[in-house]
Design an enzyme around this catalytic site. Structure first.
Site, PDB file in Angstrom:
ATOM      1  N   ASP A  90       0.858  -1.180   0.000  1.00 30.61           N
ATOM      2  CA  ASP A  90       0.000   0.000   0.000  1.00 30.61           C
ATOM      3  C   ASP A  90       0.897   1.235   0.000  1.00 30.61           C
ATOM      4  O   ASP A  90       2.000   1.212   0.545  1.00 30.61           O
ATOM      5  CB  ASP A  90      -0.867  -0.049   1.260  1.00 30.61           C
ATOM      6  CG  ASP A  90      -1.982   0.972   1.260  1.00 30.61           C
ATOM      7  OD1 ASP A  90      -1.905   1.939   0.487  1.00 30.61           O
ATOM      8  OD2 ASP A  90      -2.935   0.800   2.032  1.00 30.61           O
ATOM      9  N   ASP A 270      -8.123  -7.163   0.327  1.00 28.92           N
ATOM     10  CA  ASP A 270      -7.340  -7.265   1.562  1.00 28.92           C
ATOM     11  C   ASP A 270      -8.165  -6.674   2.690  1.00 28.92           C
ATOM     12  O   ASP A 270      -9.040  -5.829   2.458  1.00 28.92           O
ATOM     13  CB  ASP A 270      -6.012  -6.499   1.452  1.00 28.92           C
ATOM     14  CG  ASP A 270      -6.215  -5.007   1.684  1.00 28.92           C
ATOM     15  OD1 ASP A 270      -5.983  -4.541   2.815  1.00 28.92           O
ATOM     16  OD2 ASP A 270      -6.650  -4.295   0.750  1.00 28.92           O
ATOM     17  N   CYS A 308     -14.486 -27.298   8.112  1.00 30.23           N
ATOM     18  CA  CYS A 308     -13.195 -26.680   7.800  1.00 30.23           C
ATOM     19  C   CYS A 308     -12.071 -27.709   7.861  1.00 30.23           C
ATOM     20  O   CYS A 308     -12.016 -28.542   8.768  1.00 30.23           O
ATOM     21  CB  CYS A 308     -12.922 -25.541   8.773  1.00 30.23           C
ATOM     22  SG  CYS A 308     -11.364 -24.670   8.469  1.00 30.23           S
ATOM     23  N   CYS A 310      -8.786 -26.790   8.020  1.00 29.88           N
ATOM     24  CA  CYS A 310      -7.557 -26.170   8.514  1.00 29.88           C
ATOM     25  C   CYS A 310      -6.948 -26.993   9.645  1.00 29.88           C
ATOM     26  O   CYS A 310      -7.616 -27.817  10.281  1.00 29.88           O
ATOM     27  CB  CYS A 310      -7.804 -24.737   8.977  1.00 29.88           C
ATOM     28  SG  CYS A 310      -8.503 -24.554  10.635  1.00 29.88           S
ATOM     29  N   CYS A 313      -8.919 -26.747  13.041  1.00 29.74           N
ATOM     30  CA  CYS A 313     -10.174 -27.502  13.119  1.00 29.74           C
ATOM     31  C   CYS A 313      -9.928 -29.012  13.078  1.00 29.74           C
ATOM     32  O   CYS A 313     -10.717 -29.788  13.622  1.00 29.74           O
ATOM     33  CB  CYS A 313     -11.113 -27.093  11.991  1.00 29.74           C
ATOM     34  SG  CYS A 313     -11.834 -25.449  12.231  1.00 29.74           S
ATOM     35  N   HIS A 339      -6.800 -20.228  11.642  1.00 28.22           N
ATOM     36  CA  HIS A 339      -8.144 -20.645  11.224  1.00 28.22           C
ATOM     37  C   HIS A 339      -8.818 -19.578  10.373  1.00 28.22           C
ATOM     38  O   HIS A 339      -9.354 -19.877   9.295  1.00 28.22           O
ATOM     39  CB  HIS A 339      -9.032 -20.960  12.424  1.00 28.22           C
ATOM     40  CG  HIS A 339     -10.474 -21.083  12.029  1.00 28.22           C
ATOM     41  ND1 HIS A 339     -10.978 -22.201  11.394  1.00 28.22           N
ATOM     42  CD2 HIS A 339     -11.500 -20.183  12.073  1.00 28.22           C
ATOM     43  CE1 HIS A 339     -12.260 -21.997  11.097  1.00 28.22           C
ATOM     44  NE2 HIS A 339     -12.590 -20.783  11.497  1.00 28.22           N
TER      45      HIS A 339
END
Length: 372
Positions: A90, A270, A308, A310, A313, A339
């Protein structure tokens, strides 16, 4: 940069962006690594558990600390952070406005004081590109004149006129540098402004998109306006943006915001929301938000989200995460962040697959049905 449109379903697009450091499939959510690190994680966590192809760093913060010259000496952002994929930086204009007292804007740039030590600094279109050149980011955002909403018509008008002038200065400077063999692997994006006013958005988009930028962002939204106003502004603006270049909506947002704006033709996003909310105890799931500090999770053996995949999880219970959060254990910040970012990136992957299958409308309907 190479850009290819792989699939289209309505206005929704699945594209591929290739930079010097990675191949990015869109729609894409970029985790925010403001000071060169995604909060609570390191490059190994990113590579192992989340696997983003691009993250965001911030020019304002990195310029002030440790400084772009230090980062350049340490191998630029990729060498300094050991994150090997793409960086977008940015321009720092938003932070100069939002974090500094007594900001002054003139025709040539922005004067601000550091939020760290009060020292005085001046950002110009050329200076922010020089800083980002030292950072070595794959995508550089140009300096724009951001307007907080609500604002007067006169202020918005001056904003887009100044933004266009600075954009012309930026692209000329960047192309001149490249002609001298500098910043050859760096790409440059302009930022469309105009508040929620349709005529101003059209004017800003037409003027900027006539210039030789590698991609275009929609800025100045998600700054206090109603969600529907944001969606309507995006839908109005994208029609004036090139179809053969990336479209980036800055600083947005919730999972619902991502779905709605992909639906309206945006490729890149973002937001600090998944990382910040994780640290505050809010976890995102396919069925909505979970407040993990709630007492009802103290003895809950289920994962955060049974759907999920991930690491968190697949390994830990809601009860354990509730305990970690209540005990103020640092480990919670890492697990919650892993997560939430996995959820966000997986959501983008699901949208891409739906676009490729010509089933995005069905995906959108089911997304809301799961949330009740």
């Amino acid at each position: 940069m190479k850009f290819n449109i792989d699939s289209v379903d309505g206005k929704a697009r699945a594209c591929t962006i290739t930079t010097a450091h990675s191949t990015i499939q869109t729609p894409v959510f970029m985790p925010v690594g403001t000071v060169g690190a995604v909060k609570a994680l390191d490059a190994t966590d990113l590579a192992t558990f989340i696997k983003p192809e691009i993250i965001l760093g911030n020019t304002y913060h990195l310029y002030l600390r440790p400084s772009d010259t230090v980062i350049a000496k340490m191998g630029k952002l990729h060498g300094f952070t050991k994150y090997p994929k793409s960086f977008l930086t940015d321009s720092g204009g938003f932070q100069a406005f939002s974090l500094s007292d007594n900001v002054k804007i003139d025709e040539d740039g922005i004067t601000f004081r550091s939020h760290i030590d009060g020292s005085k600094h001046y950002f110009t279109p050329k200076k922010v590109l020089d800083i980002q050149g030292n950072l070595g980011s794959d995508i550089m955002m140009i300096l724009d004149d951001l307007v907080a909403l609500p604002a007067t018509q006169e202020r918005i008008k001056s904003s887009i006129e100044r933004t266009t002038r600075w954009a012309k200065e930026s692209i000329e400077y960047h192309r001149a540098n490249q002609a001298e063999g500098k910043n050859l692997d760096q790409n440059i994006f302009a930022i469309i402004q105009g508040g929620t006013d349709r005529s101003f958005r059209e004017k800003s988009a037409r003027e900027l998109c006539a210039l030789d930028f590698d991609g275009f962002a929609i800025g100045g939204l998600s700054v206090g306006e109603a969600n529907q106003d944001m969606y309507d502004t995006v839908e109005w603006t994208t029609q004036f943006m090139p179809t053969d270049k990336p479209r980036y909506l800055m600083g947005v947002g919730t999972p619902e915001d991502l779905v709605e704006n992909v639906y309206r033709g945006v490729d890149m996003f973002d937001c600090v929301m998944p990382t910040r909310n994780a640290r505050n105890g809010t976890l995102f799931t396919s069925f909505g938000k979970v407040n993990i500090k709630a007492a009802r999770y103290k003895e809950d053996p289920l994962p955060i989200d049974p759907e999920c995949q991930c690491m968190v999880c697949q390994t830990y219970s809601r009860a354990y995460l509730c305990h970690l959060f209540r005990a103020r254990e640092i480990t919670y910040f890492r697990l919650g962040t892993i997560h939430n970012l996995y959820y966000y990136l997986d959501l983008m992957k699901q949208m891409r697959e739906a676009i490729a299958d010509g089933a995005f409308e069905k995906f959108r309907e089911e997304f809301y049905l799961k949330r009740g």
